[in-house]
Design a protein around this motif. Structure first.
Motif, PDB file in Angstrom:
ATOM      1  N   ALA A 397      36.556  48.182  73.009  1.00  0.00           N
ATOM      2  CA  ALA A 397      37.899  48.652  72.663  1.00  0.00           C
ATOM      3  C   ALA A 397      38.210  49.941  73.405  1.00  0.00           C
ATOM      4  CB  ALA A 397      38.015  48.875  71.163  1.00  0.00           C
ATOM      5  N   THR A 398      39.447  50.034  73.866  1.00  0.00           N
ATOM      6  CA  THR A 398      39.912  51.223  74.573  1.00  0.00           C
ATOM      7  C   THR A 398      41.107  51.800  73.822  1.00  0.00           C
ATOM      8  OG1 THR A 398      39.267  50.155  76.648  1.00  0.00           O
ATOM      9  CG2 THR A 398      40.634  52.128  76.809  1.00  0.00           C
ATOM     10  N   PHE A 399      41.085  53.114  73.610  1.00  0.00           N
ATOM     11  CA  PHE A 399      42.195  53.814  72.973  1.00  0.00           C
ATOM     12  C   PHE A 399      42.817  54.736  74.015  1.00  0.00           C
ATOM     13  CE2 PHE A 399      39.573  52.361  69.566  1.00  0.00           C
ATOM     14  CZ  PHE A 399      40.459  52.065  68.535  1.00  0.00           C
ATOM     15  N   LEU A 400      44.098  54.548  74.252  1.00  0.00           N
ATOM     16  CA  LEU A 400      44.740  55.271  75.349  1.00  0.00           C
ATOM     17  C   LEU A 400      46.146  55.747  74.982  1.00  0.00           C
ATOM     18  CD1 LEU A 400      46.897  53.023  76.648  1.00  0.00           C
ATOM     19  CD2 LEU A 400      44.764  52.050  77.501  1.00  0.00           C
ATOM     20  N   SER A 449      44.302  42.142  75.141  1.00  0.00           N
ATOM     21  CA  SER A 449      45.484  42.316  74.305  1.00  0.00           C
ATOM     22  C   SER A 449      45.747  43.789  74.005  1.00  0.00           C
ATOM     23  CB  SER A 449      45.307  41.557  72.986  1.00  0.00           C
ATOM     24  OG  SER A 449      45.175  40.180  73.211  1.00  0.00           O
ATOM     25  N   PRO A 450      46.884  44.313  74.466  1.00  0.00           N
ATOM     26  CA  PRO A 450      47.289  45.657  74.046  1.00  0.00           C
ATOM     27  C   PRO A 450      47.938  45.591  72.667  1.00  0.00           C
ATOM     28  CG  PRO A 450      48.875  44.773  75.608  1.00  0.00           C
ATOM     29  CD  PRO A 450      47.810  43.726  75.437  1.00  0.00           C
ATOM     30  N   GLU A 491      54.131  49.514  78.535  1.00  0.00           N
ATOM     31  CA  GLU A 491      53.302  50.517  79.207  1.00  0.00           C
ATOM     32  C   GLU A 491      51.821  50.161  79.058  1.00  0.00           C
ATOM     33  OE1 GLU A 491      54.073  53.334  81.018  1.00  0.00           O
ATOM     34  OE2 GLU A 491      56.114  52.543  81.017  1.00  0.00           O
ATOM     35  N   GLY A 492      51.450  49.679  77.890  1.00  0.00           N
ATOM     36  CA  GLY A 492      50.070  49.252  77.681  1.00  0.00           C
ATOM     37  C   GLY A 492      49.686  48.107  78.596  1.00  0.00           C
ATOM     38  N   VAL A 496      46.715  47.870  81.553  1.00  0.00           N
ATOM     39  CA  VAL A 496      45.716  46.791  81.598  1.00  0.00           C
ATOM     40  C   VAL A 496      45.681  46.148  82.979  1.00  0.00           C
ATOM     41  CG1 VAL A 496      45.169  44.472  80.740  1.00  0.00           C
ATOM     42  CG2 VAL A 496      45.763  46.286  79.127  1.00  0.00           C
ATOM     43  N   LEU A 497      46.824  45.943  83.585  1.00  0.00           N
ATOM     44  CA  LEU A 497      46.877  45.280  84.879  1.00  0.00           C
ATOM     45  C   LEU A 497      46.111  46.036  85.964  1.00  0.00           C
ATOM     46  CD1 LEU A 497      50.598  44.054  84.901  1.00  0.00           C
ATOM     47  CD2 LEU A 497      48.534  42.673  84.575  1.00  0.00           C
ATOM     48  N   LYS A 498      45.918  47.335  85.769  1.00  0.00           N
ATOM     49  CA  LYS A 498      45.161  48.119  86.742  1.00  0.00           C
ATOM     50  C   LYS A 498      43.684  47.712  86.764  1.00  0.00           C
ATOM     51  CE  LYS A 498      48.199  52.149  86.280  1.00  0.00           C
ATOM     52  NZ  LYS A 498      48.295  53.571  85.854  1.00  0.00           N
ATOM     53  N   LEU A 499      43.214  47.074  85.704  1.00  0.00           N
ATOM     54  CA  LEU A 499      41.823  46.620  85.675  1.00  0.00           C
ATOM     55  C   LEU A 499      41.517  45.654  86.808  1.00  0.00           C
ATOM     56  CD1 LEU A 499      41.372  45.956  81.832  1.00  0.00           C
ATOM     57  CD2 LEU A 499      40.217  47.750  83.147  1.00  0.00           C
TER      58      LEU A 499
END
Length: 613
Positions: A397-400, A449-450, A491-492, A496-499
């Motif tokens: 999990a990532t919190f951003l 999933s954001p 925005e989320g 994610v797409l940058k991954l």
């Protein structure tokens, strides 16, 4: 029969009297009469039981904790009522969590159709998973242990809820925690404890795809953090409510160790509470009525000398309140229910909402190929290790923060990576979003999933007109009714797409399946409007429904309970579950619900004990 709701009156011939109705119609109508508060109707087959000091309604994430803590007082006699069955053994196997949805330990609730969300889901609605079992939703959830952000609780206190700041609730997180990962405790000793009832631990099995995800997020600049310590921003392979590869629900953690040892605690399963008993002269709750699963007609009446504690959850607590005359006047009067306290029960619905649609194909590291499930089952039975002792990549999990969040250290998006199937997505994407990989150990795609952590949208819950008592309540979460929520989630998505530009994804052949979903074909794949369309068509939720019995000061017109969790305008009634959250926490809600129960238990002891335990 003028008091009988119109949809029930036809159960008796129009020319008959109530007493001449033949069973089961007569018995059902007398139950309805009791429900709507008409004391002139007698109760055939009522079973009057002995008194208890406390009655707890609901053995879920909160109820099991309260039952444990207040039964520490040996002179108190406590009854715990649970609508569901005993916790089945299969629920303890982490990878089988996806099989629990839609089973006999799920209430099978769904949201009501809405133009802003869940438009292409089954029945134009989203499932709302709630546990109907000992342990409640802690028995069927994905076990992630996340406390939320410091600001969540400080904001509660700033709104007038004294005693609920982060520094004041942190001791209750620590009180319940038995952290089994020594390194985490050593790194952040001020934030962790090893002596509570609730085991908190990483799953013993970590597959290669989880490692790839962790590396990719670090390439993007997100540090590995302990999200339950001082800094929540970053990525983590989350700890879970588990012990040595097995789920540990609050039933397992708090009740099983003491249930057979404390003679002052009585637990009854398959006990469906139909109504709170109220002394109408004093607005004093004196007990509850309930039926058993195998006999809905027979009413059991039980009395509480001190308090009734409602811990039925964010859907069923407001339902029980409204059936008992506590709720919005206009809603109760529709059913002829006598209004005891006119409160905003069922309002303020919040949830962590997001989207499916970012489906990643994995090829080199697929676990769906060459499945050795028989061997894995054998390994799990012997050691509680192997793929079945985990839930795939879901614990990563990532919190951003997005551009919409300006406060330092406070996330507004959580990213989860769910085990999925390429074939299901490519063959029938419309059904893909309502199916899950079973078990979660074997998959060849990841749905990234954001999820929105601080939604501005608010929903509500109503009684079901077709049958207020037995039919599921009507859940209107109103996802995306505030358009700002869509903007934050977009925005989320773009983060994610940058991954897919990271070396970790490229060298392991993690590729985005850029299949345009048919309900959104009027938009170009990847455009902001396309993602907004996907959000409304294929809405995702973590089933973190909260807020329906809001905690607030006297000045708050939406408050249902005060800072001591006592129901406004009603004596000897307290609500202890996630429904009291004035605002949803920024993270999975189970840990916060356990904390609420720990704190409430101390409040109860403070108020009813003069010399301590």
């Amino acid at each position: 029969m003028s008091w009988v709701p119109a949809n029930l009156a036809n159960l008796c011939p129009s020319n008959s009297t109530l007493s001449s109705c033949q069973p089961p119609t007569f018995m059902f109508l007398t139950l309805v009469a009791s429900l709507f508060g008409h004391p002139e109707v007698s109760y055939p087959n009522k079973n009057i039981e002995e008194e208890y000091d406390f009655i707890i309604v609901g053995a879920g994430s909160a109820g099991c904790v309260v039952a444990n803590r207040i039964s520490e007082v040996k002179q108190w006699k406590i009854l715990l009522l649970e609508s569901g069955i005993e916790e089945p053994e299969v629920a303890e196997i982490p990878a089988f969590v996806s099989t629990l949805s839609g089973s006999n330990i799920d209430w099978l609730y769904r949201t009501q159709p809405d133009n802003h969300s869940c438009r292409s889901r089954l029945g134009r609605s989203c499932a709302m998973l709630r546990g109907k079992v000992m342990g409640g939703s802690s028995t069927i959830n994905y076990m992630m242990y996340v406390r939320g952000n410091r600001r969540d609780y400080d904001e509660w206190a700033e709104e007038g809820n004294r005693g609920w700041s982060y520094e004041e609730v942190l001791p209750y997180f620590l009180k319940s925690e038995n952290n089994r990962d020594p390194q985490i405790v050593e790194d952040n000793p001020l934030y962790h404890n090893q002596h509570g009832y609730q085991s908190v631990q990483r799953f013993p099995y970590v597959n290669i795809n989880s490692e790839i995800l962790l590396n990719a997020w670090q390439e993007l600049g997100y540090d590995l953090v302990d999200i339950n310590a001082n800094n929540q921003l970053g990525v983590m392979n989350l700890q879970t409510t588990s012990a040595n590869g097995r789920r540990q629900s609050t039933n397992n953690a708090f009740l099983r160790p003491i249930r057979r040892k404390r003679r002052n605690l009585t637990v009854k399963t398959e006990a469906y509470v139909t109504k709170l008993l109220v002394n109408y002269n004093t607005n004093h709750v004196i007990g509850v009525e309930y039926t058993s699963a195998n006999n809905r007609i027979k009413l059991n009446t039980v009395f509480a000398k001190k308090e009734v504690i409602l811990s039925a959850g964010s859907v069923n607590s407001p339902k029980i309140l409204m059936l008992s005359g506590i709720g919005p006047r206009e809603e109760l009067e529709k059913y002829g229910i006598q209004v005891i306290s006119n409160l905003s029960v069922g309002r303020n619905v919040q949830d962590h909402v997001g989207m499916y649609g970012l489906v990643t194909a994995i090829n080199f590291t697929s676990t769906s190929q060459n499945i050795s499930i028989i061997e894995d089952i054998s390994t799990y039975e012997k050691t509680h290790r192997g793929p079945l002792s985990a839930i795939g990549t879901t614990t990563v999990a990532t919190f951003l923060q997005t551009m919409f969040q300006h406060e330092h250290g406070v996330p507004d998006i959580q990213i989860l990576s769910l085990a999925s199937s390429q074939r299901d997505f490519l063959n029938n994407p419309e059904l893909f979003f309502d199916t899950v990989v079973e078990p979660l150990s074997y998959y060849d795609a990841i749905s990234i999933s954001p999820l929105l952590l601080s939604p501005k949208s608010r929903g509500f819950i109503l009684l079901n007109e077709s049958d207020p008592l037995w039919a599921p309540p009507l859940i209107y979460p109103k996802y995306f009714s505030n358009s700002n929520d869509l903007d934050v989630l977009v925005e989320g998505v773009e983060i994610v797409l940058k991954l897919f530009d990271t070396e970790s994804f490229k060298k392991n052949d993690f590729t985005l399946i850029n299949k345009t979903l048919s309900p959104c074909r009027q938009f170009k794949f990847g455009e902001r409007d396309y993602w907004k369309c996907v959000m409304m068509e294929y809405t995702a939720t973590l089933f973190h429904l909260v807020g329906t019995c809001k905690m607030g000061p006297k000045s708050d017109p939406e408050a249902v309970v005060n800072e001591r969790l006592k129901v406004c305008g009603v004596d000897h009634l307290r609500i202890v579950d996630s429904s009291i959250m004035p605002k949803i926490v920024r993270g999975n809600t189970n840990a916060a619900t356990i904390m609420i129960a720990e704190k409430a238990s101390d409040m109860i002891k403070e108020e009813w004990l003069s010399d301590g335990i």
